[in-house]
Design a protein around this motif. Structure first.
Motif: not given
Length: 355
Positions: A209-214
């Motif tokens: 996954l990409p970083p963060g919580t989007g």
């Protein structure tokens, strides 16, 4: 006598994993055949590493019980997990494991790729999907070049490297092309990459996954049957603060967290051997204890890990019995064991070799 041997086998601690065979969900059967014990052990995780150790342990325990073992059979049956019953399952993919982080720069993709390779080395069939639409790195790390084939113009053949299948948006666009997309376009691209790739028969698909919580993470929770998540952090407070957000995000979208991986935990000087905790010490362990999740691994900060990734031959694929490779192997085994404990889709039992 057979019951005693079976009980002792169930209590065996798996080497360096901190759980017994019984706690790992193993099924053990001991039968008497012509005065000798026939042992069958079925586990829900890749077991290529397990059989040599288990053979020695079985012989030792049988001798202590005054028995002789005629045969040992180790079966690895990696099950499809219950989330497949809630969301539309992917054909041929038994389990999707998401690897996420609260912030960038913690080595999440390095961890994801080496976990995939370690699971494959233990005998699993594994794929990697690069879900970082804006900053894909999997092609570089796996040494992949060129474009994937599309036999029918609608679906895509995954590329292969080091024994695993892989797909990334980075394989479909030029290397220097920026993905200047709004959230819905990125999430649509991820869904297409996942569902339109002709994955083989996979035990695990690692979702980087990409970083963060989007948007990407929300789409994943709503549309993708993720069996479990691994959260990657580094020891310093600012990283664990963001990792907490990732962990809580997975909880809110009802994706079970298999545990934490603490990356860059310690640096050992290649010249003098001095060990130094550059990013602090024990942050991952404290966070794991606070949230009641396992610390799956504590990985070193090592120049060779970065160099091998940049060269397209991750350290697990490079071979060699190094301490760092061993750390990745143990971490992958803990991930597989944690997943094996989770609720599984019911299916008919296989016929036992013991009758």
């Amino acid at each position: 006598m057979n019951d005693l041997l079976q009980s002792r086998l169930a209590d065996l601690l798996l080497p360096e994993l901190g759980v017994t065979l019984a706690q790992a969900g193993a099924r053990i059967r001991v039968a008497e055949l012509e005065g000798r014990a026939a042992v069958e052990v079925s586990v829900g995780f890749p077991s290529r590493w397990l059989e040599p150790w288990l053979r020695d342990a079985v012989d030792r325990l049988a001798a202590e019980a005054g028995q002789v073992v005629s045969s040992l059979t180790v079966n690895s049956r990696i099950a499809t997990h219950a989330v497949q019953e809630k969301l539309s399952p992917l054909p041929n993919v038994r389990n999707i494991i998401a690897v996420g982080s609260g912030k960038g720069g913690v080595g999440k993709s390095t961890v994801a790729v080496n976990l995939a390779l370690a699971l494959a080395a233990d005998g699993a069939s594994v794929g990697v999907l690069d879900a970082d639409i804006y900053g894909p790195s999997i092609p570089l790390m796996l040494g992949l070049h060129g474009r994937p084939d599309s036999p029918d113009g609608k679906t895509i053949e995954p590329m292969r490297a080091h024994g695993v299948e892989a797909m990334s948006i980075g394989l479909l666009v030029d290397q220097d092309t920026p993905m200047i997309w709004r959230g819905p376009m990125a999430t649509s691209a991820l869904t297409q990459l996942l569902t339109e790739t002709r994955w083989g028969d996979l035990d695990y698909l690692i979702l980087d996954l990409p970083p963060g919580t989007g948007d990407i993470q929300l789409t994943m929770a709503q549309k993708i049957p993720v069996a479990g998540a691994v959260v990657v952090t580094t020891p310093q407070d600012v990283a664990t603060l963001d990792a907490r957000k990732a962990l809580k995000m997975f909880e809110k979208v009802e994706v079970p967290v298999l545990g934490l991986v603490e990356n860059m935990a310690v640096h050992v000087c290649s010249n003098c051997g001095h060990a130094e905790h550059i990013f602090g010490k024990g942050g991952g362990q404290r966070m794991a204890a606070q949230y009641g999740v396992p610390l799956l691994g504590s990985l070193p900060l090592e120049t060779n890990v970065r160099e091998q990734g940049d060269a397209g031959v991750p350290i697990v694929a490079a071979g060699g019995n190094t301490a760092t490779t061993h750390h990745f192997q143990l971490t992958a085994r803990r991930v597989a064991v944690e997943l094996a404990k989770r609720p599984q889709v019911a299916r008919p039992l296989a016929v036992s070799l013991l009758g």
